[in-house]
Scaffold this active site. Structure first.
Site, PDB file in Angstrom:
ATOM      1  N   LEU A  97       0.816  -1.220   0.000  1.00 34.65           N
ATOM      2  CA  LEU A  97       0.000   0.000   0.000  1.00 34.65           C
ATOM      3  C   LEU A  97       0.850   1.270   0.000  1.00 34.65           C
ATOM      4  O   LEU A  97       0.564   2.232   0.701  1.00 34.65           O
ATOM      5  CB  LEU A  97      -0.964  -0.017   1.191  1.00 34.65           C
ATOM      6  N   ALA A  98       1.919   1.260  -0.800  1.00 38.04           N
ATOM      7  CA  ALA A  98       2.675   2.506  -1.001  1.00 38.04           C
ATOM      8  C   ALA A  98       1.964   3.280  -2.124  1.00 38.04           C
ATOM      9  O   ALA A  98       0.787   3.018  -2.412  1.00 38.04           O
ATOM     10  CB  ALA A  98       4.122   2.184  -1.330  1.00 38.04           C
ATOM     11  N   ASN A 111      -0.716  -5.045   3.738  1.00 33.18           N
ATOM     12  CA  ASN A 111       0.599  -4.410   3.673  1.00 33.18           C
ATOM     13  C   ASN A 111       1.445  -4.968   4.808  1.00 33.18           C
ATOM     14  O   ASN A 111       0.934  -5.225   5.904  1.00 33.18           O
ATOM     15  CB  ASN A 111       0.459  -2.887   3.812  1.00 33.18           C
ATOM     16  N   ARG A 112       2.744  -5.166   4.524  1.00 32.97           N
ATOM     17  CA  ARG A 112       3.641  -5.740   5.547  1.00 32.97           C
ATOM     18  C   ARG A 112       3.527  -4.977   6.869  1.00 32.97           C
ATOM     19  O   ARG A 112       3.361  -5.561   7.931  1.00 32.97           O
ATOM     20  CB  ARG A 112       5.079  -5.715   5.013  1.00 32.97           C
ATOM     21  N   LYS A 130       8.109  -3.265  -3.525  1.00 31.35           N
ATOM     22  CA  LYS A 130       9.438  -2.950  -4.049  1.00 31.35           C
ATOM     23  C   LYS A 130       9.964  -4.128  -4.880  1.00 31.35           C
ATOM     24  O   LYS A 130       9.934  -5.274  -4.424  1.00 31.35           O
ATOM     25  CB  LYS A 130      10.359  -2.689  -2.868  1.00 31.35           C
ATOM     26  N   ASN A 159       8.081  -3.106 -10.969  1.00 28.91           N
ATOM     27  CA  ASN A 159       9.052  -3.033 -12.067  1.00 28.91           C
ATOM     28  C   ASN A 159      10.094  -4.123 -11.912  1.00 28.91           C
ATOM     29  O   ASN A 159      11.272  -3.856 -11.679  1.00 28.91           O
ATOM     30  CB  ASN A 159       9.738  -1.666 -12.065  1.00 28.91           C
ATOM     31  N   SER A 186       2.078   1.476 -15.978  1.00 26.87           N
ATOM     32  CA  SER A 186       2.630   2.821 -16.165  1.00 26.87           C
ATOM     33  C   SER A 186       1.550   3.873 -15.958  1.00 26.87           C
ATOM     34  O   SER A 186       0.391   3.657 -16.277  1.00 26.87           O
ATOM     35  CB  SER A 186       3.229   2.978 -17.557  1.00 26.87           C
ATOM     36  N   LYS A 202       7.350  -3.399 -20.492  1.00 28.37           N
ATOM     37  CA  LYS A 202       7.351  -2.268 -19.553  1.00 28.37           C
ATOM     38  C   LYS A 202       8.759  -1.681 -19.430  1.00 28.37           C
ATOM     39  O   LYS A 202       8.947  -0.462 -19.360  1.00 28.37           O
ATOM     40  CB  LYS A 202       6.825  -2.710 -18.178  1.00 28.37           C
ATOM     41  N   HIS A 226       9.334   0.395 -22.400  1.00 24.41           N
ATOM     42  CA  HIS A 226       8.542   1.621 -22.196  1.00 24.41           C
ATOM     43  C   HIS A 226       9.368   2.618 -21.375  1.00 24.41           C
ATOM     44  O   HIS A 226       9.491   3.787 -21.712  1.00 24.41           O
ATOM     45  CB  HIS A 226       7.231   1.264 -21.486  1.00 24.41           C
ATOM     46  N   ASN A 227       9.972   2.131 -20.298  1.00 17.23           N
ATOM     47  CA  ASN A 227      10.754   3.020 -19.432  1.00 17.23           C
ATOM     48  C   ASN A 227      12.012   3.516 -20.140  1.00 17.23           C
ATOM     49  O   ASN A 227      12.430   4.660 -19.934  1.00 17.23           O
ATOM     50  CB  ASN A 227      11.136   2.301 -18.134  1.00 17.23           C
ATOM     51  N   GLU A 250      10.906   6.241 -22.228  1.00 23.74           N
ATOM     52  CA  GLU A 250      10.612   7.366 -21.307  1.00 23.74           C
ATOM     53  C   GLU A 250      11.906   8.121 -20.956  1.00 23.74           C
ATOM     54  O   GLU A 250      11.955   9.353 -21.007  1.00 23.74           O
ATOM     55  CB  GLU A 250       9.954   6.773 -20.063  1.00 23.74           C
ATOM     56  N   LYS A 296      16.144   4.257 -11.198  1.00 17.85           N
ATOM     57  CA  LYS A 296      15.927   3.066 -10.377  1.00 17.85           C
ATOM     58  C   LYS A 296      16.356   1.793 -11.089  1.00 17.85           C
ATOM     59  O   LYS A 296      16.245   0.717 -10.537  1.00 17.85           O
ATOM     60  CB  LYS A 296      14.456   2.986  -9.961  1.00 17.85           C
ATOM     61  N   ARG A 333      41.159  -5.284 -37.218  1.00 18.23           N
ATOM     62  CA  ARG A 333      41.016  -6.521 -36.430  1.00 18.23           C
ATOM     63  C   ARG A 333      41.815  -7.654 -37.054  1.00 18.23           C
ATOM     64  O   ARG A 333      42.429  -8.466 -36.378  1.00 18.23           O
ATOM     65  CB  ARG A 333      39.539  -6.908 -36.295  1.00 18.23           C
TER      66      ARG A 333
HETATM   67  P1  NBP Z   1       7.882   1.041  -3.348  1.00 16.12           P
HETATM   68  O1  NBP Z   1       8.630   0.529  -4.508  1.00 16.12           O
HETATM   69  O2  NBP Z   1       8.417   2.207  -2.608  1.00 16.12           O
HETATM   70  O3  NBP Z   1       7.662  -0.161  -2.303  1.00 16.12           O
HETATM   71  C1  NBP Z   1       7.053   0.039  -1.066  1.00 16.12           C
HETATM   72  C2  NBP Z   1       6.108  -1.109  -0.750  1.00 16.12           C
HETATM   73  O4  NBP Z   1       6.833  -2.354  -0.754  1.00 16.12           O
HETATM   74  C3  NBP Z   1       5.515  -0.984   0.660  1.00 16.12           C
HETATM   75  O5  NBP Z   1       4.190  -1.435   0.618  1.00 16.12           O
HETATM   76  C4  NBP Z   1       6.412  -1.891   1.492  1.00 16.12           C
HETATM   77  O6  NBP Z   1       5.812  -2.354   2.650  1.00 16.12           O
HETATM   78  C5  NBP Z   1       6.573  -3.006   0.514  1.00 16.12           C
HETATM   79  N1  NBP Z   1       7.671  -3.933   0.857  1.00 16.12           N
HETATM   80  C6  NBP Z   1       9.005  -3.746   0.909  1.00 16.12           C
HETATM   81 BR1  NBP Z   1       9.844  -2.131   0.658  1.00 16.12          BR
HETATM   82  N2  NBP Z   1       9.688  -4.839   1.213  1.00 16.12           N
HETATM   83  C7  NBP Z   1       8.747  -5.784   1.382  1.00 16.12           C
HETATM   84  C8  NBP Z   1       8.823  -7.143   1.742  1.00 16.12           C
HETATM   85  N3  NBP Z   1       9.985  -7.758   1.917  1.00 16.12           N
HETATM   86  N4  NBP Z   1       7.655  -7.823   1.829  1.00 16.12           N
HETATM   87  C9  NBP Z   1       6.477  -7.210   1.625  1.00 16.12           C
HETATM   88  N5  NBP Z   1       6.349  -5.921   1.287  1.00 16.12           N
HETATM   89  C10 NBP Z   1       7.476  -5.216   1.164  1.00 16.12           C
HETATM   90  O7  NBP Z   1       6.357   1.358  -3.751  1.00 16.12           O
HETATM   91  P2  NBP Z   1       5.745   2.063  -5.071  1.00 16.12           P
HETATM   92  O8  NBP Z   1       6.475   3.304  -5.435  1.00 16.12           O
HETATM   93  O9  NBP Z   1       4.287   2.126  -4.835  1.00 16.12           O
HETATM   94  O10 NBP Z   1       6.027   1.001  -6.222  1.00 16.12           O
HETATM   95  C11 NBP Z   1       5.565  -0.329  -6.173  1.00 16.12           C
HETATM   96  C12 NBP Z   1       6.101  -1.073  -7.394  1.00 16.12           C
HETATM   97  O11 NBP Z   1       5.571  -0.442  -8.574  1.00 16.12           O
HETATM   98  C13 NBP Z   1       7.611  -1.013  -7.539  1.00 16.12           C
HETATM   99  O12 NBP Z   1       8.071  -2.190  -8.120  1.00 16.12           O
HETATM  100  C14 NBP Z   1       7.834   0.131  -8.498  1.00 16.12           C
HETATM  101  O13 NBP Z   1       9.042   0.010  -9.215  1.00 16.12           O
HETATM  102  C15 NBP Z   1       6.629  -0.025  -9.424  1.00 16.12           C
HETATM  103  N6  NBP Z   1       6.197   1.195 -10.115  1.00 16.12           N
HETATM  104  C16 NBP Z   1       6.233   2.392  -9.461  1.00 16.12           C
HETATM  105  C17 NBP Z   1       5.784   3.525 -10.122  1.00 16.12           C
HETATM  106  C18 NBP Z   1       5.782   4.875  -9.420  1.00 16.12           C
HETATM  107  O14 NBP Z   1       5.468   5.862 -10.080  1.00 16.12           O
HETATM  108  N7  NBP Z   1       6.085   4.933  -8.130  1.00 16.12           N
HETATM  109  C19 NBP Z   1       5.309   3.424 -11.436  1.00 16.12           C
HETATM  110  C20 NBP Z   1       5.269   2.178 -12.057  1.00 16.12           C
HETATM  111  C21 NBP Z   1       5.713   1.069 -11.381  1.00 16.12           C
HETATM  112  P3  NBP Z   1       6.032  -1.565   4.046  1.00 16.12           P
HETATM  113  O15 NBP Z   1       5.011  -0.506   4.068  1.00 16.12           O
HETATM  114  O16 NBP Z   1       5.828  -2.587   5.073  1.00 16.12           O
HETATM  115  O17 NBP Z   1       7.445  -1.026   4.035  1.00 16.12           O
END
Ligand code: NBP
Length: 490
Positions: free
Chosen positions: A11-12, A33-34, A90, A117, A143, A198, A201-202, A205, A281, A469
């Site tokens: 739930l980030a 969420n953890r 993550k 990702n 995305s 994806k 795509h990045n 980007e 990243k 060469r």
């Molecule tokens: P983050 O990449 O910052 O990850 C945070 C989340 O991962 C939290 O819910 C955290 O739980 C959980 N987490 C971690 Br850290 N370690 C964990 C573990 N060992 N077991 C279970 N949960 C764990 O979050 P985000 O920015 O929302 O991105 C999520 C994914 O989406 C990533 O792979 C990212 O690359 C991808 N993505 C992001 C975007 C963007 O714009 N941000 C766009 C497209 C794709 P916690 O709360 O307990 O620490």
């Protein structure tokens, strides 16, 4: 007990908004969420988000669709079977750890959908591992950032088709819409193809963002335009049907944003206060690595990754700025030259952006051949038309040009080629000349032109490299006048 149509872990930024999106579309969604405090807070405040689309769904109804759970057992028990579980955590070890914890709790045919990702090779490893337990694993690119996740992202799922069919009704509802109103989601293919697409795509980007940064540099430092003028220029660029895009739209907005921490009468523009070290990243770097592995020429993506690396080397740049003497041949621009520059940069940006997509498609095509994925390139471009960061007006023609209807496809290809081969090309070259004369680095603009010029050249000078060469390493060479491999004592 009512069961949830789908579950979501993480739930980030992304997960919280995607869960809201799913709930807003009328699906009951269990979340986990953890860190449990985050779940409590989320369920309490989820529907109070300011950015909630008004009128889309009754708030209390949407709220009741969000079910907070506090152990994985409780989470899994509350899901309809076959269970569909989205991971938005993550990328990397966390996905392995979570999959290992989850899988003993699941039943045959349940589906884990990793929307993070993740590297496509990791996805394929996880698919193989879970298949041993009759579990499905879909690697799904997403995305659109946090706004996309909430209002409709572009989704790129890859994995078994039977598993895709099970998640399809939900994914089609939550996805953004393309130019024709169709959902920006399609089954990309089997294996790690969704995460591969994806990643590309990045990579695109990265390349387009670097081109925009170079355009800004040229207009600001050569053209002398103020932030307010830059905002107007980029707003103008966004009226060009090939350039009209999310990235240009936000670029124009960025230039006029004032520092929210500055409460004076005349606050500074925020852009001038932001450090110039660009973060990354890893998906851009992965794209360049796989391009090299597959032997695909993607110079603009490489240049964009390199540009972020040098931007981060602030200390060396600050030190060497004092030591390196720049000798320029640039002349001061007249008001007429400045006006011309705006158009020249627009033309250069238009053609260079097209080349960025071309490099991405080249990479997707090569991977498709190499890994036998049987991808539909036109569909991939179509699902990038809405929701995602690289959405752009140009993708309408491009999707058609890559389409199955050969007659319309040819017309579109001709249109695109005319653009690249017409007068705008002179602007593209002129922008690079002006940049070189003024010592403004434009690695991405130059890389795109090199891409075009290299493919426009039937004979490149690498005959000399072959000779060298053979000279020092007896590597042999082929001849233009007869078949075979040759070696001589030089
Ligand atoms: P983050 O990449 O910052 O990850 C945070 C989340 O991962 C939290 O819910 C955290 O739980 C959980 N987490 C971690 Br850290 N370690 C964990 C573990 N060992 N077991 C279970 N949960 C764990 O979050 P985000 O920015 O929302 O991105 C999520 C994914 O989406 C990533 O792979 C990212 O690359 C991808 N993505 C992001 C975007 C963007 O714009 N941000 C766009 C497209 C794709 P916690 O709360 O307990 O620490």
């Amino acid at each position: 007990m009512n069961k949830s149509a789908i579950g979501l872990i993480g739930l980030a930024t992304m997960g919280a908004n995607l869960a809201r999106n799913i709930a807003n579309k009328g699906f009951r969604v269990s979340v986990f969420n953890r860190t449990t405090e985050k779940t409590e807070k989320f369920v309490k405040h989820a529907t109070k988000s300011q950015s909630e689309p008004k009128g889309e769904q009754n708030v209390s109804e949407a709220n009741s669709n969000l079910i907070g759970t506090y152990t994985l057992q409780e989470f899994v028990a509350g899901l309809e079977t076959p269970r569909k579980i989205i991971l938005l955590i993550k990328a990397g070890q966390a996905v392995d750890d979570m999959t290992a914890e989850l899988s003993p709790l699941l039943d045959k045919n349940d589906i884990i959908i990793d929307c993070g990702n993740s590297h496509f090779k990791d996805t394929e490893r996880r698919q193989k591992e879970l298949a041993k337990h009759d579990l499905n694993f879909i690697g799904c690119g997403i995305s659109g950032g946090e706004e996309g996740a909430l209002h409709g992202p572009s989704l790129m799922p890859g994995g078994k088709k039977e598993a895709w069919k099970k998640i399809r009704p939900i994914f089609e509802k939550i996805a953004a819409k393309d130019f024709a109103g169709k959902p920006c989601v399609t089954h990309i293919g089997d294996f790690g193809s969704g995460h591969f697409v994806k990643m590309v795509h990045n990579g695109i980007e990265y390349a387009i963002m670097q081109l925009l940064a170079e355009s800004y540099d040229m207009l600001k430092n050569l053209g002398g335009f103020s932030n307010s003028e830059l905002a107007k220029i980029f707003t103008g660029y966004n009226k060009n049907p090939n350039l009209k895009s999310f990235l240009i739209e936000i670029t124009a907005k960025i230039f006029v944003k004032k520092d929210p921490e500055d409460h004076s009468k005349n606050p500074h523009f925020l852009i001038d206060l932001i450090k110039d070290a660009a973060g990354q990243k890893g998906t851009g770097k992965w794209t360049t690595e796989i391009a090299h592995d597959l032997g695909v020429y993607a110079p603009t993506i490489n240049a964009a990754v390199d540009a972020r690396i040098v931007s981060g080397d602030t200390k060396t740049r600050e030190m060497s700025q004092r030591m390196l003497k720049i000798q320029t041949t640039a002349k001061r621009l007249t008001p007429a030259d400045k006006k011309k520059l705006v158009k020249q940069v627009e033309n250069a940006l238009e053609l260079a952006t097209m080349i960025c997509y071309e490099q991405g498609i080249g990479l997707i095509s090569k991977a498709d051949k190499e890994f036998h994925w049987n991808l539909n390139r036109s569909e991939i471009i179509r699902i990038w038309q809405g929701g995602c960061i690289i959405r752009s007006g140009y993708l309408k023609d491009l999707a058609i040009a890559l389409g199955a209807d050969q007659k319309t496809a040819m017309t579109m290809f001709t249109k695109i080629m005319q653009n690249l081969g017409g007068d705008k090309q002179k602007s593209w070259r002129k922008v690079i000349l002006l940049a070189v004369e003024s010592a403004i680095p434009v690695p991405a603009f130059y890389a795109t032109l090199n891409y075009y010029d290299s493919y426009a050249e039937a004979r490149l000078p690498q005959n000399l490299i072959q000779a060298q060469r053979d000279f020092f390493g007896a590597h042999g060479y082929e001849r233009t006048d007869k078949p075979g491999s040759f070696h001589i004592k030089w």
